[in-house]
Scaffold this motif. Structure first.
Motif, PDB file in Angstrom:
ATOM      1  N   ASN A   1      -2.018   0.208   7.049  1.00  6.13           N
ATOM      2  CA  ASN A   1      -1.394  -1.012   7.576  1.00  6.13           C
ATOM      3  C   ASN A   1      -0.452  -1.687   6.575  1.00  6.13           C
ATOM      4  O   ASN A   1      -0.275  -2.896   6.581  1.00  6.13           O
ATOM      5  CB  ASN A   1      -2.459  -1.978   8.105  1.00  6.13           C
TER       6      ASN A   1
ATOM      7  N   TYR B   1     -12.406  -4.633  -2.665  1.00  6.52           N
ATOM      8  CA  TYR B   1     -12.861  -4.373  -1.290  1.00  6.52           C
ATOM      9  C   TYR B   1     -14.383  -4.388  -1.215  1.00  6.52           C
ATOM     10  O   TYR B   1     -14.974  -3.582  -0.478  1.00  6.52           O
ATOM     11  CB  TYR B   1     -12.327  -3.019  -0.814  1.00  6.52           C
TER      12      TYR B   1
ATOM     13  N   PHE C   1      -6.425   1.169  14.536  1.00  7.70           N
ATOM     14  CA  PHE C   1      -7.845   1.273  14.190  1.00  7.70           C
ATOM     15  C   PHE C   1      -8.514   2.359  15.023  1.00  7.70           C
ATOM     16  O   PHE C   1      -9.345   3.096  14.519  1.00  7.70           O
ATOM     17  CB  PHE C   1      -8.551  -0.073  14.427  1.00  7.70           C
TER      18      PHE C   1
ATOM     19  N   LYS D   1       0.835  -1.195   0.000  1.00  4.45           N
ATOM     20  CA  LYS D   1       0.000   0.000   0.000  1.00  4.45           C
ATOM     21  C   LYS D   1       0.884   1.265   0.000  1.00  4.45           C
ATOM     22  O   LYS D   1       2.094   1.180   0.277  1.00  4.45           O
ATOM     23  CB  LYS D   1      -0.911  -0.032   1.227  1.00  4.45           C
TER      24      LYS D   1
ATOM     25  N   TYR E   1     -15.496   4.071   6.661  1.00  7.68           N
ATOM     26  CA  TYR E   1     -14.096   4.321   6.287  1.00  7.68           C
ATOM     27  C   TYR E   1     -13.841   4.066   4.798  1.00  7.68           C
ATOM     28  O   TYR E   1     -12.723   4.283   4.333  1.00  7.68           O
ATOM     29  CB  TYR E   1     -13.144   3.461   7.139  1.00  7.68           C
TER      30      TYR E   1
ATOM     31  N   ARG F   1     -11.006   7.858   8.929  1.00 11.59           N
ATOM     32  CA  ARG F   1     -10.241   7.485   7.725  1.00 11.59           C
ATOM     33  C   ARG F   1      -9.924   5.987   7.795  1.00 11.59           C
ATOM     34  O   ARG F   1     -10.296   5.323   8.764  1.00 11.59           O
ATOM     35  CB  ARG F   1      -8.946   8.310   7.641  1.00 11.59           C
ATOM     36  N   ALA F   2      -9.249   5.483   6.766  1.00  7.11           N
ATOM     37  CA  ALA F   2      -8.900   4.054   6.758  1.00  7.11           C
ATOM     38  C   ALA F   2      -7.560   3.860   7.465  1.00  7.11           C
ATOM     39  O   ALA F   2      -6.688   4.730   7.386  1.00  7.11           O
ATOM     40  CB  ALA F   2      -8.811   3.555   5.325  1.00  7.11           C
ATOM     41  N   VAL F   3      -7.437   2.721   8.124  1.00  5.36           N
ATOM     42  CA  VAL F   3      -6.189   2.459   8.840  1.00  5.36           C
ATOM     43  C   VAL F   3      -5.063   2.158   7.845  1.00  5.36           C
ATOM     44  O   VAL F   3      -5.258   1.445   6.862  1.00  5.36           O
ATOM     45  CB  VAL F   3      -6.374   1.317   9.882  1.00  5.36           C
TER      46      VAL F   3
ATOM     47  N   HIS G   1      -1.693  -5.392   1.904  1.00  6.42           N
ATOM     48  CA  HIS G   1      -2.877  -6.254   1.856  1.00  6.42           C
ATOM     49  C   HIS G   1      -2.425  -7.638   1.429  1.00  6.42           C
ATOM     50  O   HIS G   1      -1.555  -7.766   0.569  1.00  6.42           O
ATOM     51  CB  HIS G   1      -3.908  -5.728   0.841  1.00  6.42           C
TER      52      HIS G   1
ATOM     53  N   ASP H   1     -10.453   5.357  13.336  1.00  5.10           N
ATOM     54  CA  ASP H   1     -11.890   5.535  13.579  1.00  5.10           C
ATOM     55  C   ASP H   1     -12.175   6.945  14.073  1.00  5.10           C
ATOM     56  O   ASP H   1     -13.124   7.590  13.659  1.00  5.10           O
ATOM     57  CB  ASP H   1     -12.401   4.528  14.625  1.00  5.10           C
TER      58      ASP H   1
ATOM     59  N   HIS I   1     -16.309  -4.070   1.967  1.00  4.82           N
ATOM     60  CA  HIS I   1     -16.100  -2.837   2.734  1.00  4.82           C
ATOM     61  C   HIS I   1     -16.872  -1.643   2.162  1.00  4.82           C
ATOM     62  O   HIS I   1     -16.963  -0.606   2.802  1.00  4.82           O
ATOM     63  CB  HIS I   1     -14.602  -2.482   2.786  1.00  4.82           C
TER      64      HIS I   1
HETATM   65  P1  CMP Z   1      -7.003  -4.621   4.433  1.00  4.67           P
HETATM   66  O1  CMP Z   1      -6.519  -5.836   5.161  1.00  4.67           O
HETATM   67  O2  CMP Z   1      -6.360  -4.281   3.152  1.00  4.67           O
HETATM   68  O3  CMP Z   1      -8.582  -4.742   4.204  1.00  4.67           O
HETATM   69  C1  CMP Z   1      -9.489  -3.647   4.244  1.00  4.67           C
HETATM   70  C2  CMP Z   1      -8.833  -2.371   4.672  1.00  4.67           C
HETATM   71  O4  CMP Z   1      -9.753  -1.368   5.134  1.00  4.67           O
HETATM   72  C3  CMP Z   1      -7.943  -2.677   5.879  1.00  4.67           C
HETATM   73  O5  CMP Z   1      -6.809  -3.378   5.450  1.00  4.67           O
HETATM   74  C4  CMP Z   1      -7.756  -1.279   6.408  1.00  4.67           C
HETATM   75  O6  CMP Z   1      -6.832  -0.521   5.635  1.00  4.67           O
HETATM   76  C5  CMP Z   1      -9.166  -0.672   6.224  1.00  4.67           C
HETATM   77  N1  CMP Z   1     -10.084  -0.878   7.363  1.00  4.67           N
HETATM   78  C6  CMP Z   1     -10.775  -1.998   7.656  1.00  4.67           C
HETATM   79  N2  CMP Z   1     -11.554  -1.809   8.759  1.00  4.67           N
HETATM   80  C7  CMP Z   1     -11.358  -0.527   9.158  1.00  4.67           C
HETATM   81  C8  CMP Z   1     -11.877   0.282  10.244  1.00  4.67           C
HETATM   82  N3  CMP Z   1     -12.767  -0.193  11.125  1.00  4.67           N
HETATM   83  N4  CMP Z   1     -11.436   1.541  10.354  1.00  4.67           N
HETATM   84  C9  CMP Z   1     -10.546   2.036   9.463  1.00  4.67           C
HETATM   85  N5  CMP Z   1     -10.028   1.339   8.418  1.00  4.67           N
HETATM   86  C10 CMP Z   1     -10.425   0.071   8.266  1.00  4.67           C
END
Ligand code: CMP
Length: 143
Positions: free
Chosen positions: A124, A51, A112, A11, A59, A120-122, A127, A116, A54
């Protein structure tokens, strides 16, 4: 034990923090091999399909923004039990919870809870496919 392929996507934060090489070394040191690798400008449509579960989450718009910050690096890795071994090496999805010694535990700094709070999205780093069925679908989608 069985030979498998899995999809890994580096990412934007992994690229920005210049840890792609170190992360890839962890996979290679475990006997996993790169079969194919390419940069991908991820479209809205690709993200929607990748995704799918999601879409609609609070997020999700932040996840799209995050994944489109710069081209991501998609990597097709192969080896014995590649799907579960890559996930083990990565550690928990939440970098704040991931154990030291795992990729997200050692290189990640987001959580997270923080994500939250900011809506925004975490971030990490990586993937990776969660199951062999998911790997098959994701490899088809990305390669
Ligand atoms: P990934 O494992 O790529 O799958 C979905 C992605 O959405 C996850 O990593 C995070 O980057 C993001 N994500 C999933 N759940 C949350 C959440 N509750 N809050 C923020 N970001 C999230």
């Amino acid at each position: 034990m069985c030979a498998q392929q899995t999809l890994v996507a580096f990412k934007p934060d992994a690229i920005e923090n210049a840890v792609v090489g170190q992360i890839l070394s962890r996979f290679e040191n475990e006997g996993l091999q790169v079969h194919e690798m390419k940069t991908v400008d991820v479209s809205d449509e690709l993200l929607e399909r990748h995704y799918n579960e999601h879409v609609g989450e609070s997020y999700y718009p932040g996840l799209v923004e995050y994944m489109q910050e710069r081209p991501v690096i998609a990597c097709l890795l192969e080896g014995e039990d590649a799907v579960s071994r890559v996930r083990e090496l990565l550690g928990d999805t939440d970098p704040a919870v991931a154990e030291p010694g795992t990729i997200r535990g050692d290189f990640g700094s987001d959580s997270f809870t923080e994500a939250d709070r900011d809506g925004r999205a975490v971030r990490n780093l990586v993937h990776a496919s969660a199951t062999t069925d998911e790997a098959e679908k994701e490899i088809e989608l990305w390669f």
